[in-house]
Write an enzyme that holds these catalytic residues in place. Structure first.
Site, mmCIF file in Angstrom:
data_model
loop_
_atom_site.group_PDB
_atom_site.id
_atom_site.type_symbol
_atom_site.label_atom_id
_atom_site.label_comp_id
_atom_site.label_asym_id
_atom_site.label_seq_id
_atom_site.Cartn_x
_atom_site.Cartn_y
_atom_site.Cartn_z
ATOM 1 C CE LYS A 1 2.133 1.827 87.078
ATOM 2 N NZ LYS A 1 2.499 0.485 87.546
ATOM 3 C CG ASN A 2 6.144 0.563 87.186
ATOM 4 O OD1 ASN A 2 5.185 0.591 87.954
ATOM 5 N ND2 ASN A 2 6.074 0.049 85.969
ATOM 6 C CB CYS B 1 -2.877 -9.366 87.596
ATOM 7 S SG CYS B 1 -1.542 -8.831 86.575
ATOM 8 N NE ARG C 1 2.717 -8.653 86.871
ATOM 9 C CZ ARG C 1 2.488 -7.372 87.116
ATOM 10 N NH1 ARG C 1 1.282 -6.898 87.048
ATOM 11 N NH2 ARG C 1 3.474 -6.580 87.437
ATOM 12 C CG ASP D 1 5.034 -1.375 81.657
ATOM 13 O OD1 ASP D 1 4.527 -2.505 81.671
ATOM 14 O OD2 ASP D 1 5.607 -0.876 82.642
ATOM 15 N NE ARG E 1 -3.728 -0.189 89.374
ATOM 16 C CZ ARG E 1 -3.343 -1.445 89.244
ATOM 17 N NH1 ARG E 1 -4.193 -2.348 88.790
ATOM 18 N NH2 ARG E 1 -2.138 -1.829 89.561
HETATM 19 N N1 EPU Z 1 8.565 -13.595 86.971
HETATM 20 C C1 EPU Z 1 8.516 -14.882 87.472
HETATM 21 N N2 EPU Z 1 8.723 -15.056 88.820
HETATM 22 C C2 EPU Z 1 8.955 -14.010 89.671
HETATM 23 C C3 EPU Z 1 9.001 -12.699 89.152
HETATM 24 C C4 EPU Z 1 8.799 -12.517 87.784
HETATM 25 O O1 EPU Z 1 8.308 -15.841 86.727
HETATM 26 O O2 EPU Z 1 9.135 -14.238 90.874
HETATM 27 C C5 EPU Z 1 8.359 -13.376 85.532
HETATM 28 C C6 EPU Z 1 7.059 -12.587 85.262
HETATM 29 O O3 EPU Z 1 5.933 -13.436 85.222
HETATM 30 C C7 EPU Z 1 7.357 -11.926 83.936
HETATM 31 C C8 EPU Z 1 8.862 -11.658 84.028
HETATM 32 O O4 EPU Z 1 9.366 -12.516 85.056
HETATM 33 O O5 EPU Z 1 7.121 -12.813 82.894
HETATM 34 C C9 EPU Z 1 9.258 -10.239 84.358
HETATM 35 O O6 EPU Z 1 8.508 -9.773 85.466
HETATM 36 P P1 EPU Z 1 9.055 -8.661 86.448
HETATM 37 O O7 EPU Z 1 9.258 -9.285 87.790
HETATM 38 O O8 EPU Z 1 10.202 -7.968 85.829
HETATM 39 O O9 EPU Z 1 7.804 -7.677 86.526
HETATM 40 P P2 EPU Z 1 7.192 -7.000 87.800
HETATM 41 O O10 EPU Z 1 8.257 -6.555 88.724
HETATM 42 O O11 EPU Z 1 6.066 -7.819 88.325
HETATM 43 C C10 EPU Z 1 7.333 -4.577 86.814
HETATM 44 C C11 EPU Z 1 6.390 -3.438 86.574
HETATM 45 C C12 EPU Z 1 5.462 -3.779 85.410
HETATM 46 C C13 EPU Z 1 6.325 -4.026 84.179
HETATM 47 C C14 EPU Z 1 7.334 -5.152 84.467
HETATM 48 C C15 EPU Z 1 8.289 -5.422 83.323
HETATM 49 C C16 EPU Z 1 6.134 -2.452 88.752
HETATM 50 C C17 EPU Z 1 5.270 -2.202 89.937
HETATM 51 N N3 EPU Z 1 5.601 -3.198 87.780
HETATM 52 O O12 EPU Z 1 6.518 -5.693 87.141
HETATM 53 O O13 EPU Z 1 4.662 -2.626 85.194
HETATM 54 O O14 EPU Z 1 5.512 -4.384 83.097
HETATM 55 O O15 EPU Z 1 8.114 -4.811 85.633
HETATM 56 O O16 EPU Z 1 9.002 -4.301 83.004
HETATM 57 O O17 EPU Z 1 7.252 -1.968 88.673
HETATM 58 C C18 EPU Z 1 2.712 -1.440 84.587
HETATM 59 O O18 EPU Z 1 3.273 -0.411 84.991
HETATM 60 O O19 EPU Z 1 1.631 -1.397 83.939
HETATM 61 C C19 EPU Z 1 3.328 -2.746 84.861
HETATM 62 C C20 EPU Z 1 2.674 -3.890 84.751
#
Ligand code: EPU
Length: 432
Positions: free
Chosen positions: A22-23, A117, A122, A307, A399
């Protein structure tokens, strides 16, 4: 609301073929917006989040069609809008990836801010500072991000040091591949899902170096071309089935996987006392006694994935001894704990640490999923428990997991799902 019913307590035996990630695949769909021509993506999982992203691409004017069960053709030659509809961003945060792609190709993007969320706040501040570093003017008005640039110019940036963000790395990379000059992203994410996107872009003609490291160097090119690319296997889905084997016992082989993406998960299974064998594209786990307790802290790759933390929590719930789980990425990732306690788990939560005193058996109960991974943890709880479990909110599972119920049935689980008429209508719509 969809519900999953499980008559638990039976071990799992057999083989299961793992779907595409998915990701890993969501960024590829967004990246295809950068390409004038046809992108063909193989190993696309048939799940709701992918369908939401397809709806998003179509809303922007791209043509998308499944040409085989898991092979998606995308033609983004004629994009008609740079404004992403709120309803689609609200459904799924991953759709914010279209911001980087639209900005990169058209110098303009209007994308609603995804907001918080259930797993945590996030924010997208790292994404926005990356766009600004490339020379875009980024404003936030009425909940919408508006980004504009006459010309994007490569820049040297250090992503925020608190986290190594998956999403921000992908989004900034998408914005930078067609920019003028060289972009250097330091403290970039090294997740396999990010590397998958880098490799897709490289195949489409992008000049990206440092793949797999935390310093990515992108030399802007004028144009990308269509290509055919295979997405990576879903290491979270594979980990879910292996942890299910540990919690419910049995002998499970996951096929079509990439074991080198799963080192830390296999290590945890071994520490918990499972026997683990792996080959080029499979992993087998055997569990015939209660697992041992373990300690684990979530971390960006190659650390233990957040995850899979909820599923690891279920393993700890039935282990011999006291398991300590620390969540370091998302503050809301312990949402499943109160529900698991309703099934007899003994868990104390203190800030970001769960102390889990293993019990010999969980018992079935009605429980409710609050997100994808909390949902899969409750299904694992139900498989391990004696008696009937009803997991409501199972639409979260659709999802992120392709045919979870069917795959578990093949492993011998007594599990069924009920769909409402509305679920069926939505599902039929995606199969267009
Ligand atoms: N963060 C910030 N500011 C930002 C971006 C991130 O503070 O602008 C913080 C987040 O709040 C979090 C940390 O940085 O505490 C890491 O977040 P990251 O940006 O790495 O996560 P993401 O890209 O929003 C993806 C996956 C998530 C997975 C995380 C961590 C996708 C679509 N989603 O989210 O997957 O948990 O990386 O590996 O790729 C899931 O599949 O159920 C899921 C939530």
């Amino acid at each position: 609301m969809a519900t999953i019913r499980i008559d638990g307590g039976n071990p799992l035996f057999g083989e299961v073929t793992i779907s595409g990630s998915k990701n890993g695949t969501l960024p590829l769909l967004a990246a295809s917006l950068l390409i004038e021509g046809e992108s063909v993506i193989e190993n696309v999982p048939r799940i709701d989040d992918i369908n939401s992203m397809i709806d998003m691409l179509r809303a922007l004017g791209a043509k998308c069609e499944f040409i085989e069960h898991s092979v998606l053709s995308i033609d983004a030659t004629h994009i008609t809008s740079v404004s992403a509809p709120y309803d689609l961003v609200r459904k799924m945060r991953g759709s914010f990836y279209v911001a980087g792609a639209l900005l990169g190709r058209f110098g303009e993007a209007e994308v609603p801010l995804p907001g918080g969320c259930v797993i945590g706040s996030r924010p997208v501040d790292f994404h926005l500072s990356g766009f600004r570093a490339l020379g875009a003017v980024v404003e936030e008005r009425h909940g919408v991000m508006q980004a504009r640039a006459e010309k994007l110019t490569g820049s040297h940036m250090y992503m925020d040091s608190r986290y190594r963000s998956v999403g921000a790395t992908v989004n900034v990379m998408l914005a930078a591949v067609l920019a003028e000059g060289v972009t250097v992203i330091e403290n970039a994410s090294r997740e396999p899902e990010v590397i998958c996107c880098q490799q897709f872009l490289q195949q489409a003609g992008a000049d990206i170096r440092g793949t797999g490291t935390d310093i990515i160097v992108i030399r802007g090119v004028n144009k990308l071309h269509g290509c055919r690319f295979r997405s990576i296997p879903d290491r979270m889905e594979a980990g879910t089935f292996l942890l299910a084997c540990g919690a419910a016992r049995g002998d499970v082989t996951v096929r079509a996987v990439e074991p080198r993406h799963m080192g830390v998960v296999l290590n945890l299974l071994q520490r918990a006392g499972l026997r683990v064998e792996s080959g080029a594209d499979f992993v087998r786990a055997i569990s015939d006694t209660r697992p041992h307790a373990f300690e684990v802290t979530t971390a960006p790759y190659p650390g233990f994935p957040t995850d899979l933390q909820p599923n690891a929590g279920v393993l700890g719930a039935v282990a011999v001894g006291t398991t300590v789980l620390q969540e370091a990425i998302f503050e809301g990732r312990f949402n499943y704990i109160d529900e698991l306690k309703r099934m007899g788990a003994n868990i104390q939560l203190k800030d970001s640490v769960a102390i889990i005193r293993g019990v010999p058996k969980l018992y079935g109960a009605p429980v409710e999923a609050s997100d994808i991974r909390a949902g899969s943890a409750l299904v694992l709880g139900g498989l391990a428990a004696d008696g009937y479990t009803e997991v409501s909110g199972a639409e979260f599972l659709a999802r992120g997991y392709e045919d979870l119920v069917g795959k578990l049935q093949k492993l011998g689980a007594a599990i069924t799902s009920t769909q409402t008429a509305e679920d069926d209508k939505a599902r039929n719509a995606w199969h267009r």
